[in-house]
Design a protein around this motif. Structure first.
Motif, PDB file in Angstrom:
ATOM      1  N   ALA A  80     -15.673  -1.704  -1.585  1.00 34.29           N
ATOM      2  CA  ALA A  80     -16.760  -0.855  -1.101  1.00 34.29           C
ATOM      3  C   ALA A  80     -17.705  -1.636  -0.186  1.00 34.29           C
ATOM      4  CB  ALA A  80     -17.530  -0.273  -2.279  1.00 34.29           C
ATOM      5  N   LEU A  81     -17.995  -2.864  -0.558  1.00 32.26           N
ATOM      6  CA  LEU A  81     -18.911  -3.687   0.230  1.00 32.26           C
ATOM      7  C   LEU A  81     -18.322  -4.046   1.596  1.00 32.26           C
ATOM      8  CD1 LEU A  81     -21.631  -5.200   0.177  1.00 32.26           C
ATOM      9  CD2 LEU A  81     -20.410  -7.161  -0.771  1.00 32.26           C
ATOM     10  N   LEU A  82     -17.020  -4.288   1.633  1.00 33.04           N
ATOM     11  CA  LEU A  82     -16.362  -4.717   2.870  1.00 33.04           C
ATOM     12  C   LEU A  82     -15.639  -3.572   3.587  1.00 33.04           C
ATOM     13  CD1 LEU A  82     -14.919  -8.150   1.700  1.00 33.04           C
ATOM     14  CD2 LEU A  82     -16.962  -7.713   3.082  1.00 33.04           C
ATOM     15  N   TYR A  83     -15.873  -2.344   3.155  1.00 36.13           N
ATOM     16  CA  TYR A  83     -15.148  -1.203   3.710  1.00 36.13           C
ATOM     17  C   TYR A  83     -15.284  -1.106   5.229  1.00 36.13           C
ATOM     18  CZ  TYR A  83     -13.410   3.561   4.237  1.00 36.13           C
ATOM     19  OH  TYR A  83     -12.693   4.657   4.619  1.00 36.13           O
ATOM     20  N   GLN A  84     -16.493  -1.215   5.745  1.00 39.10           N
ATOM     21  CA  GLN A  84     -16.680  -1.105   7.203  1.00 39.10           C
ATOM     22  C   GLN A  84     -15.985  -2.246   7.945  1.00 39.10           C
ATOM     23  OE1 GLN A  84     -17.460   1.412   8.826  1.00 39.10           O
ATOM     24  NE2 GLN A  84     -18.366   2.607   7.195  1.00 39.10           N
ATOM     25  N   ASP A  85     -16.028  -3.451   7.378  1.00 43.15           N
ATOM     26  CA  ASP A  85     -15.334  -4.581   8.004  1.00 43.15           C
ATOM     27  C   ASP A  85     -13.822  -4.345   8.011  1.00 43.15           C
ATOM     28  OD1 ASP A  85     -17.715  -5.991   8.443  1.00 43.15           O
ATOM     29  OD2 ASP A  85     -17.609  -6.965   6.488  1.00 43.15           O
ATOM     30  N   LEU A  86     -13.309  -3.784   6.930  1.00 44.75           N
ATOM     31  CA  LEU A  86     -11.874  -3.479   6.869  1.00 44.75           C
ATOM     32  C   LEU A  86     -11.506  -2.378   7.867  1.00 44.75           C
ATOM     33  CD1 LEU A  86     -11.362  -3.658   3.013  1.00 44.75           C
ATOM     34  CD2 LEU A  86     -10.410  -5.221   4.721  1.00 44.75           C
ATOM     35  N   ARG A  87     -12.395  -1.404   8.051  1.00 41.11           N
ATOM     36  CA  ARG A  87     -12.152  -0.358   9.060  1.00 41.11           C
ATOM     37  C   ARG A  87     -12.099  -0.967  10.458  1.00 41.11           C
ATOM     38  NH1 ARG A  87     -12.218   4.895   8.481  1.00 41.11           N
ATOM     39  NH2 ARG A  87     -13.193   5.218  10.503  1.00 41.11           N
ATOM     40  N   GLU A  88     -12.992  -1.919  10.737  1.00 43.85           N
ATOM     41  CA  GLU A  88     -12.977  -2.579  12.039  1.00 43.85           C
ATOM     42  C   GLU A  88     -11.679  -3.366  12.228  1.00 43.85           C
ATOM     43  OE1 GLU A  88     -16.516  -4.884  12.819  1.00 43.85           O
ATOM     44  OE2 GLU A  88     -17.780  -3.284  12.024  1.00 43.85           O
ATOM     45  N   LEU A  89     -11.251  -4.043  11.171  1.00 45.09           N
ATOM     46  CA  LEU A  89      -9.984  -4.784  11.228  1.00 45.09           C
ATOM     47  C   LEU A  89      -8.823  -3.820  11.480  1.00 45.09           C
ATOM     48  CD1 LEU A  89      -8.311  -7.386  10.823  1.00 45.09           C
ATOM     49  CD2 LEU A  89      -8.378  -6.913   8.368  1.00 45.09           C
ATOM     50  N   SER A 125      -6.426   5.917   7.011  1.00 44.89           N
ATOM     51  CA  SER A 125      -5.216   5.851   6.180  1.00 44.89           C
ATOM     52  C   SER A 125      -4.729   4.409   6.035  1.00 44.89           C
ATOM     53  CB  SER A 125      -4.122   6.753   6.740  1.00 44.89           C
ATOM     54  OG  SER A 125      -3.736   6.361   8.029  1.00 44.89           O
ATOM     55  N   LEU A 126      -4.869   3.597   7.077  1.00 46.21           N
ATOM     56  CA  LEU A 126      -4.453   2.187   6.976  1.00 46.21           C
ATOM     57  C   LEU A 126      -5.338   1.430   5.992  1.00 46.21           C
ATOM     58  CD1 LEU A 126      -2.601  -0.094   7.835  1.00 46.21           C
ATOM     59  CD2 LEU A 126      -4.057  -0.453   9.841  1.00 46.21           C
ATOM     60  N   VAL A 127      -6.638   1.672   6.037  1.00 47.64           N
ATOM     61  CA  VAL A 127      -7.553   1.001   5.102  1.00 47.64           C
ATOM     62  C   VAL A 127      -7.275   1.455   3.671  1.00 47.64           C
ATOM     63  CG1 VAL A 127      -9.976   0.756   4.396  1.00 47.64           C
ATOM     64  CG2 VAL A 127      -9.354   0.595   6.809  1.00 47.64           C
ATOM     65  N   HIS A 128      -7.062   2.740   3.469  1.00 51.75           N
ATOM     66  CA  HIS A 128      -6.833   3.251   2.117  1.00 51.75           C
ATOM     67  C   HIS A 128      -5.489   2.791   1.566  1.00 51.75           C
ATOM     68  CE1 HIS A 128     -10.103   6.583   2.325  1.00 51.75           C
ATOM     69  NE2 HIS A 128     -10.524   5.413   2.724  1.00 51.75           N
TER      70      HIS A 128
END
Length: 183
Positions: free
Chosen positions: A24-33, A51-54
């Motif tokens: 949850a904390l890194l969700y936006q960073d993972l979306r950017e990745l 879908s890739l992040v999930h």
């Protein structure tokens, strides 16, 4: 100790609630990745950023032993997982093209070859990285962290416990070996 470092420490000890909090904390960073990764291959996959992040999160939950020394190692792991998801999707799509329950229709061979070229290039890069991992696993880590995760040389050096110069040499060596494998 930062919140991320503390969560990574707890994840390493098997704390499942820390996994959820870290994600949850890194969700936006993972979306950017994910967005960065998909931007390079937007025409070859039907995946979108969410879908890739999930899907990455589901694989993260299913991972048995996790050992993240820091933020860099976590993002290296995430980049590796995203790469494997994209390759798996491409392989599924190619399997569906070759048969399955589809009605077989004659297609122009030139058109089919041009569509499959980009897909096959990603699969060839994946296979070349697997071959590289048998020669030198650290080279593969450097490629995944730099190319797929977009980490800087300093962040990679910190994650791997080596110097920036070593990362630059590894990057040059990996590029040379991958170029030879892809020819």
């Amino acid at each position: 100790m930062s919140e991320i470092t503390e969560l990574l420490r707890r994840v390493n000890t098997g704390d499942t609630s820390a996994r959820d909090s870290l994600f949850a904390l890194l969700y936006q960073d993972l979306r950017e990745l994910a967005r960065s990764r998909l931007r390079r291959s937007e025409t070859i996959t039907l995946l979108d950023t969410t879908s890739l992040v999930h899907e990455s999160y589901l694989r993260f939950l299913n991972a048995r032993e996790l050992d993240f020394g820091g933020r860099g190692k976590f993002f290296a792991f995430a980049a590796s997982v995203m790469r494997s998801i994209i390759v798996d999707e491409l392989r599924k799509r190619h399997a569906q093209r070759r048969g399955g329950v589809a009605v077989h229709v004659e297609l122009d061979e030139e058109l089919a070859a041009s569509l499959a070229h980009d897909d096959m290039q990603v699969v060839r890069v994946h296979e070349a990285l697997d071959e590289l991992a048998t020669l030198d696993p650290r080279l593969t880590q450097v490629v995944e962290m730099r190319f797929f995760a977009g980490l800087s040389e300093e962040e990679i050096a910190d994650a791997l416990g080596v110097t920036d110069r070593t990362v630059r040499r590894d990057w040059d060596k990996a590029r040379t070996l991958l170029y030879g494998a892809l020819k």
